[in-house]
Design an enzyme around this catalytic site. Structure first.
Site, PDB file in Angstrom:
ATOM      1  N   HIS A 163      18.069  28.130 -22.134  1.00 17.14           N
ATOM      2  CA  HIS A 163      17.092  28.804 -20.393  1.00 17.14           C
ATOM      3  C   HIS A 163      16.799  30.137 -20.970  1.00 17.14           C
ATOM      4  O   HIS A 163      16.154  30.593 -20.679  1.00 17.14           O
ATOM      5  CB  HIS A 163      18.591  28.975 -19.872  1.00 17.14           C
ATOM      6  CG  HIS A 163      17.781  29.289 -18.173  1.00 17.14           C
ATOM      7  ND1 HIS A 163      18.407  28.186 -16.748  1.00 17.14           N
ATOM      8  CD2 HIS A 163      16.637  29.293 -18.048  1.00 17.14           C
ATOM      9  CE1 HIS A 163      18.250  28.901 -16.046  1.00 17.14           C
ATOM     10  NE2 HIS A 163      16.911  29.434 -16.627  1.00 17.14           N
ATOM     11  N   ASN A 181      11.767  32.181 -22.319  1.00 16.71           N
ATOM     12  CA  ASN A 181      12.437  32.924 -22.459  1.00 16.71           C
ATOM     13  C   ASN A 181      12.188  33.145 -23.832  1.00 16.71           C
ATOM     14  O   ASN A 181      12.902  34.459 -23.862  1.00 16.71           O
ATOM     15  CB  ASN A 181      13.662  33.669 -21.581  1.00 16.71           C
ATOM     16  CG  ASN A 181      13.056  33.544 -20.066  1.00 16.71           C
ATOM     17  OD1 ASN A 181      12.457  34.019 -19.599  1.00 16.71           O
ATOM     18  ND2 ASN A 181      14.238  32.502 -19.325  1.00 16.71           N
ATOM     19  N   VAL A 221      12.826  25.031  -8.836  1.00 14.40           N
ATOM     20  CA  VAL A 221      13.984  24.889  -7.601  1.00 14.40           C
ATOM     21  C   VAL A 221      15.040  25.813  -7.897  1.00 14.40           C
ATOM     22  O   VAL A 221      16.219  25.507  -7.540  1.00 14.40           O
ATOM     23  CB  VAL A 221      14.886  23.357  -6.821  1.00 14.40           C
ATOM     24  CG1 VAL A 221      13.204  22.522  -6.775  1.00 14.40           C
ATOM     25  CG2 VAL A 221      14.941  22.428  -8.829  1.00 14.40           C
ATOM     26  N   ASP A 268      11.389  21.033 -12.048  1.00 13.06           N
ATOM     27  CA  ASP A 268      12.173  22.107 -12.728  1.00 13.06           C
ATOM     28  C   ASP A 268      13.186  22.030 -12.543  1.00 13.06           C
ATOM     29  O   ASP A 268      13.127  22.674 -11.453  1.00 13.06           O
ATOM     30  CB  ASP A 268      11.166  22.943 -13.033  1.00 13.06           C
ATOM     31  CG  ASP A 268      11.485  24.007 -14.401  1.00 13.06           C
ATOM     32  OD1 ASP A 268      11.707  23.331 -15.228  1.00 13.06           O
ATOM     33  OD2 ASP A 268      12.177  24.457 -14.237  1.00 13.06           O
ATOM     34  N   LEU A 304       3.816  32.398  -8.678  1.00 15.30           N
ATOM     35  CA  LEU A 304       3.526  33.652  -8.189  1.00 15.30           C
ATOM     36  C   LEU A 304       3.817  34.646  -8.031  1.00 15.30           C
ATOM     37  O   LEU A 304       3.947  35.631  -6.977  1.00 15.30           O
ATOM     38  CB  LEU A 304       3.328  32.732  -6.570  1.00 15.30           C
ATOM     39  CG  LEU A 304       3.438  31.246  -6.389  1.00 15.30           C
ATOM     40  CD1 LEU A 304       3.437  30.568  -5.110  1.00 15.30           C
ATOM     41  CD2 LEU A 304       1.713  31.050  -6.119  1.00 15.30           C
ATOM     42  N   ARG A 335       3.533  24.097   2.569  1.00 11.89           N
ATOM     43  CA  ARG A 335       3.191  25.452   1.170  1.00 11.89           C
ATOM     44  C   ARG A 335       3.409  24.426  -0.403  1.00 11.89           C
ATOM     45  O   ARG A 335       2.561  24.792  -1.002  1.00 11.89           O
ATOM     46  CB  ARG A 335       4.348  26.703   1.002  1.00 11.89           C
ATOM     47  CG  ARG A 335       4.397  27.288   2.320  1.00 11.89           C
ATOM     48  CD  ARG A 335       5.556  28.354   1.569  1.00 11.89           C
ATOM     49  NE  ARG A 335       5.366  28.984   3.256  1.00 11.89           N
ATOM     50  CZ  ARG A 335       6.186  30.709   2.949  1.00 11.89           C
ATOM     51  NH1 ARG A 335       6.681  30.510   1.829  1.00 11.89           N
ATOM     52  NH2 ARG A 335       5.700  31.444   4.062  1.00 11.89           N
ATOM     53  N   TYR A 380      21.374  26.655 -12.043  1.00 12.12           N
ATOM     54  CA  TYR A 380      20.942  26.278 -10.827  1.00 12.12           C
ATOM     55  C   TYR A 380      21.805  25.924  -9.502  1.00 12.12           C
ATOM     56  O   TYR A 380      21.513  25.845  -8.314  1.00 12.12           O
ATOM     57  CB  TYR A 380      19.114  25.965 -10.005  1.00 12.12           C
ATOM     58  CG  TYR A 380      18.453  26.347 -11.301  1.00 12.12           C
ATOM     59  CD1 TYR A 380      18.532  27.715 -11.797  1.00 12.12           C
ATOM     60  CD2 TYR A 380      16.811  25.669 -10.566  1.00 12.12           C
ATOM     61  CE1 TYR A 380      17.392  28.422 -12.658  1.00 12.12           C
ATOM     62  CE2 TYR A 380      15.936  26.119 -11.594  1.00 12.12           C
ATOM     63  CZ  TYR A 380      16.143  28.013 -12.945  1.00 12.12           C
ATOM     64  OH  TYR A 380      14.970  27.949 -13.394  1.00 12.12           O
ATOM     65  N   LYS A 440      17.940  22.503 -17.965  1.00 11.30           N
ATOM     66  CA  LYS A 440      17.791  23.713 -19.051  1.00 11.30           C
ATOM     67  C   LYS A 440      19.406  24.321 -19.856  1.00 11.30           C
ATOM     68  O   LYS A 440      20.302  23.897 -18.526  1.00 11.30           O
ATOM     69  CB  LYS A 440      17.153  25.536 -18.809  1.00 11.30           C
ATOM     70  CG  LYS A 440      15.762  25.133 -17.840  1.00 11.30           C
ATOM     71  CD  LYS A 440      15.389  26.498 -17.422  1.00 11.30           C
ATOM     72  CE  LYS A 440      14.166  25.697 -16.218  1.00 11.30           C
ATOM     73  NZ  LYS A 440      13.882  25.905 -15.093  1.00 11.30           N
ATOM     74  N   SER A 449       7.833  31.343 -12.009  1.00 14.20           N
ATOM     75  CA  SER A 449       7.526  32.825 -10.972  1.00 14.20           C
ATOM     76  C   SER A 449       5.787  32.767 -11.022  1.00 14.20           C
ATOM     77  O   SER A 449       5.205  33.466 -11.108  1.00 14.20           O
ATOM     78  CB  SER A 449       8.403  33.133 -11.407  1.00 14.20           C
ATOM     79  OG  SER A 449       9.553  33.631 -11.554  1.00 14.20           O
TER      80      SER A 449
END
Ligand code: NDP
Length: 277
Positions: A113, A142, A28, A53, A192, A238, A58, A83, A190
């Site tokens: 994060h 990351n 999200v 997630d 996609l 989707r 966010y 996160k 990510s």
């Protein structure tokens, strides 16, 4: 070609601490707080997702919590990740604030994060959050191979997840190998390419062969590598499409073709600008 025998064990992956993470989750990031986020979370749960997630950064944890409750799905059936925003000082206190926003007693996974200020300083606070029972599992995001190598010797409770940019175009084999050697599940964010990889001709060709969509092929590639994927969408159709992953299989040739799209040279590097350093 449908293969119903492939599915049940692909839907969850066991983590090194004994917990299980559903291999399909809804991401999200960039979903504004409010009805759009609540609806996406509720639809996903109605459509069979059991993994959401979010992140402190966010700004939508309240809406995620509302969506979880509106779905009526029992809490214990849902895997929730948030996160730690590493500009804050205390991961344990920050998680308590997240839990208040989410309206939950615990999250299933709490991850740093990005390694702001170095990969080790926040870990004792992550372990406190874990010891307090506020996070069932703890991990990172990351983190490259160097970051993991610095963190692991200092950890009492080792990280069980590294959530990173990962897709056929970012097939970071050196990072995947390091994670495997250290009992860490690599999780693909990510998947996609934040939508960019949906226009790939190679992916479209494979999708046509299977009468599937490019999104399903990209996500299925992750599942067949044993990697949890967390596609984001705010469109119900989707969200549904992205969940139709467990009733077909890519061939070895398809997988090889997708693997060959890698642009990281098999290293641990992300392709994106290192926004977190
Ligand atoms: P994705 O790779 O999941 O792609 C999302 C984009 O693709 C959106 O524009 C979405 O549009 C579109 N899309 C989704 N499904 C379809 C479909 N079936 N057909 C056509 N278009 C589709 O993007 P993200 O970068 O958001 O990554 C997913 C999640 O990973 C994030 O939401 C977040 O939870 C996590 N993440 C974590 C990061 C970290 O630092 N730890 C960094 C980045 C992401 P629409 O919504 O309009 O349908």
């Amino acid at each position: 070609m449908p293969d119903s025998t492939s599915t049940a064990e692909e839907r969850v992956r066991e983590l090194a601490d004994g917990s299980s993470i559903p291999t399909l989750g809804l991401g999200v990031w960039q979903v504004p707080s409010g009805p759009e986020c609540e609806h996406a979370v509720r639809w996903a749960l109605e459509l069979g997702y059991r993994h959401i997630d979010t992140a402190q950064a966010y700004g939508n944890e309240e809406s995620v919590g509302l969506g979880l409750r509106e779905s009526g799905v029992p809490r214990e059936e849902i895997f929730v990740t948030t996160k730690f925003f590493p500009k804050h000082k205390d991961p344990a206190a920050a998680l308590e604030a997240s839990l208040r926003r989410l309206g939950l007693d615990y999250v299933d996974l709490y991850i740093i994060h990005w390694p702001a200020g170095g990969p080790t300083w926040a870990w004792p606070g992550m372990e406190r959050a874990h010891d307090a029972g506020h996070a069932r599992s703890i991990g990172v995001s990351n983190f490259g191979v160097d970051d993991l190598e610095q963190l692991l010797p200092t950890a009492t409770v080792p990280p069980v997840v590294d959530q990173v940019q990962f897709s056929p175009y970012e097939y970071r084999q050196a990072l995947l190998d390091s994670c495997r050697q250290n009992g860490i599940a690599l999780e693909a964010y990510s998947p996609l390419g934040t939508g960019r990889h949906l226009g790939s001709e190679a992916v479209a060709r494979i999708a046509q062969r299977h009468e599937r969509t490019p999104a399903q092929v990209l996500l299925r590639w992750g599942i067949e590598h044993g990697i949890p994927v967390i596609p984001k969408s705010t469109h119900r159709e989707r969200i549904a499409e992205n969940a139709q992953l467990f009733d077909f299989r890519l061939s070895d040739e398809d997988i090889a073709e997708l693997d060959a799209l890698d642009r990281t040279g098999g290293t641990d590097r992300a392709l994106e600008h290192k926004w977190w350093s």
